[in-house]
Design a protein around this motif. Structure first.
Motif, mmCIF file in Angstrom:
data_model
loop_
_atom_site.group_PDB
_atom_site.id
_atom_site.type_symbol
_atom_site.label_atom_id
_atom_site.label_comp_id
_atom_site.label_asym_id
_atom_site.label_seq_id
_atom_site.Cartn_x
_atom_site.Cartn_y
_atom_site.Cartn_z
ATOM 1 N N LEU A 247 -15.206 7.913 4.452
ATOM 2 C CA LEU A 247 -15.754 8.065 3.096
ATOM 3 C C LEU A 247 -16.259 6.724 2.583
ATOM 4 C CD1 LEU A 247 -13.196 10.547 1.545
ATOM 5 C CD2 LEU A 247 -15.662 10.859 1.482
ATOM 6 N N HIS A 248 -15.473 5.675 2.839
ATOM 7 C CA HIS A 248 -15.896 4.343 2.399
ATOM 8 C C HIS A 248 -17.183 3.924 3.085
ATOM 9 C CE1 HIS A 248 -13.380 2.517 -0.563
ATOM 10 N NE2 HIS A 248 -12.401 3.295 -0.126
ATOM 11 N N ALA A 249 -17.209 4.145 4.407
ATOM 12 C CA ALA A 249 -18.398 3.752 5.169
ATOM 13 C C ALA A 249 -19.629 4.499 4.649
ATOM 14 C CB ALA A 249 -18.183 4.056 6.643
ATOM 15 N N ARG A 250 -19.425 5.771 4.256
ATOM 16 C CA ARG A 250 -20.552 6.569 3.773
ATOM 17 C C ARG A 250 -20.957 6.177 2.355
ATOM 18 N NH1 ARG A 250 -22.338 10.930 6.230
ATOM 19 N NH2 ARG A 250 -22.225 9.274 7.759
ATOM 20 N N LEU A 251 -19.938 5.849 1.526
ATOM 21 C CA LEU A 251 -20.239 5.655 0.104
ATOM 22 C C LEU A 251 -20.412 4.202 -0.304
ATOM 23 C CD1 LEU A 251 -17.773 8.329 -1.277
ATOM 24 C CD2 LEU A 251 -20.237 8.545 -1.073
ATOM 25 N N ASP A 252 -19.896 3.250 0.487
ATOM 26 C CA ASP A 252 -19.990 1.840 0.092
ATOM 27 C C ASP A 252 -21.425 1.373 -0.157
ATOM 28 O OD1 ASP A 252 -17.378 1.488 -0.195
ATOM 29 O OD2 ASP A 252 -17.040 0.278 1.602
ATOM 30 N N LEU B 49 -13.085 18.081 -4.736
ATOM 31 C CA LEU B 49 -12.517 17.049 -5.618
ATOM 32 C C LEU B 49 -12.437 15.700 -4.918
ATOM 33 C CD1 LEU B 49 -9.704 18.766 -7.721
ATOM 34 C CD2 LEU B 49 -11.937 17.953 -8.457
ATOM 35 N N VAL B 50 -12.101 15.730 -3.630
ATOM 36 C CA VAL B 50 -12.038 14.476 -2.867
ATOM 37 C C VAL B 50 -13.415 13.809 -2.869
ATOM 38 C CG1 VAL B 50 -11.863 13.553 -0.507
ATOM 39 C CG2 VAL B 50 -10.067 15.040 -1.395
ATOM 40 N N ARG B 51 -14.457 14.600 -2.623
ATOM 41 C CA ARG B 51 -15.827 14.043 -2.621
ATOM 42 C C ARG B 51 -16.151 13.448 -3.984
ATOM 43 N NH1 ARG B 51 -17.353 18.937 -0.202
ATOM 44 N NH2 ARG B 51 -18.343 19.649 -2.121
ATOM 45 N N GLU B 52 -15.822 14.211 -5.026
ATOM 46 C CA GLU B 52 -16.178 13.779 -6.382
ATOM 47 C C GLU B 52 -15.458 12.477 -6.750
ATOM 48 O OE1 GLU B 52 -16.520 16.969 -9.251
ATOM 49 O OE2 GLU B 52 -15.706 15.639 -10.789
ATOM 50 N N VAL B 53 -14.128 12.455 -6.519
ATOM 51 C CA VAL B 53 -13.346 11.263 -6.875
ATOM 52 C C VAL B 53 -13.834 10.060 -6.063
ATOM 53 C CG1 VAL B 53 -11.032 10.244 -6.831
ATOM 54 C CG2 VAL B 53 -11.342 12.576 -7.656
ATOM 55 N N LEU C 62 -17.097 8.686 -7.214
ATOM 56 C CA LEU C 62 -17.030 7.969 -8.497
ATOM 57 C C LEU C 62 -16.118 6.746 -8.420
ATOM 58 C CD1 LEU C 62 -16.959 11.098 -10.819
ATOM 59 C CD2 LEU C 62 -18.873 9.546 -10.450
ATOM 60 N N GLY C 63 -15.675 6.419 -7.216
ATOM 61 C CA GLY C 63 -14.935 5.177 -7.007
ATOM 62 C C GLY C 63 -13.431 5.277 -7.228
ATOM 63 N N GLY C 64 -12.880 6.502 -7.360
ATOM 64 C CA GLY C 64 -11.434 6.664 -7.544
ATOM 65 C C GLY C 64 -10.688 6.628 -6.219
ATOM 66 N N SER C 65 -9.370 6.480 -6.309
ATOM 67 C CA SER C 65 -8.565 6.404 -5.087
ATOM 68 C C SER C 65 -8.194 7.802 -4.591
ATOM 69 C CB SER C 65 -7.285 5.616 -5.359
ATOM 70 O OG SER C 65 -6.409 5.776 -4.268
ATOM 71 N N ILE C 66 -8.351 7.989 -3.295
ATOM 72 C CA ILE C 66 -7.968 9.273 -2.697
ATOM 73 C C ILE C 66 -6.857 9.054 -1.671
ATOM 74 C CG2 ILE C 66 -10.060 10.621 -3.091
ATOM 75 C CD1 ILE C 66 -10.892 9.561 -0.244
ATOM 76 N N GLN C 67 -6.153 7.942 -1.860
ATOM 77 C CA GLN C 67 -5.073 7.595 -0.937
ATOM 78 C C GLN C 67 -3.999 8.676 -0.938
ATOM 79 O OE1 GLN C 67 -2.998 4.002 -1.718
ATOM 80 N NE2 GLN C 67 -2.924 3.435 0.437
ATOM 81 N N GLY C 68 -3.564 9.070 0.241
ATOM 82 C CA GLY C 68 -2.519 10.090 0.366
ATOM 83 C C GLY C 68 -3.063 11.502 0.345
#
Ligand code: PNS
Length: 186
Positions: free
Chosen positions: A155-160, A132-136, A139-145
């Motif tokens: 994740l940002h570095a990989r997905l940006d 779910l973390v990968r999916e969210v 798709l640009g959702g927040s995974i904060q916390g």
């Protein structure tokens, strides 16, 4: 008295706060806990095994009795290799139970002397999974916390770059189409 060594096997793609919660709990009850990342050639992971190992090493550096390793083949064979007598696995909800029970009983069939110990992560992580973390995140959702800061950054570095490419394609699609000149017949 002999030391009780446990392995905590998994994919950890990426490690989540749920995994860390379980590592913390495991480190309190076992003398030594080996976080064992499966090298699975069949899966196309988001992070390489080396990247996941580096993340987990940083995240567990304060636990003196926790170390990180990678393995392939059967979990039970790896457990024997590192002298572990327990396999630690997390159970979040009833839905995990069937799969975990199957694995635990298969592992018991293969190695009757290896015990599986189930622990529950904090209830605030009961819905959390790497998938779910990968999916969210994808798709640009927040995974904060839900993941440690280090994992969030990775994740940002990989997905940006993927986001930037997607935005570029969207912008390109919005541009008025250039009319092509009719071709002269030869
Ligand atoms: O984090 P995951 O993906 O739920 O972890 C699954 C894992 C790595 C524990 C499981 O796939 C595993 O043990 N794989 C190694 C191969 C093996 O021993 N298979 C038989 C399991 S009964």
């Amino acid at each position: 008295m002999h030391k009780v060594i446990a392995i905590y096997p998994g994919s950890f793609d990426p490690p989540t706060n749920g995994h860390l919660d379980l590592i913390q709990r495991g480190s309190r009850i076992f003398d030594e806990l080996v976080v064992a990342i499966l090298r699975n050639p069949e899966k196309a992971p988001l992070f390489s095994v080396t990247e996941r190992a580096a993340m987990l090493e940083t995240l567990t550096k304060d636990y003196a009795n926790v170390r990180v390793d990678t393995f392939d083949g059967l979990t039970v064979d790896y457990a024997v290799k590192v002298n572990a007598t327990c396999v630690l696995r997390g159970i979040r909800a009833v839905s995990d139970y069937e799969y975990e029970l199957q694995m635990a009983l298969m592992n018991r069939k293969l190695r009757p002397d290896l015990e599986t110990v189930f622990m529950m992560p904090a209830d605030k992580y009961s819905y959390l999974s790497s998938r779910l973390v990968r999916e969210v995140a994808q798709l640009g959702g927040s995974i904060q916390g839900l993941v440690p800061e280090l994992v969030d950054q990775s994740l940002h570095a990989r997905l940006d770059p993927a986001y930037k490419l997607r935005d570029l394609v969207v912008e390109e699609a919005k541009l008025p189409k250039r009319k092509s000149k009719p071709r002269k017949k030869s």
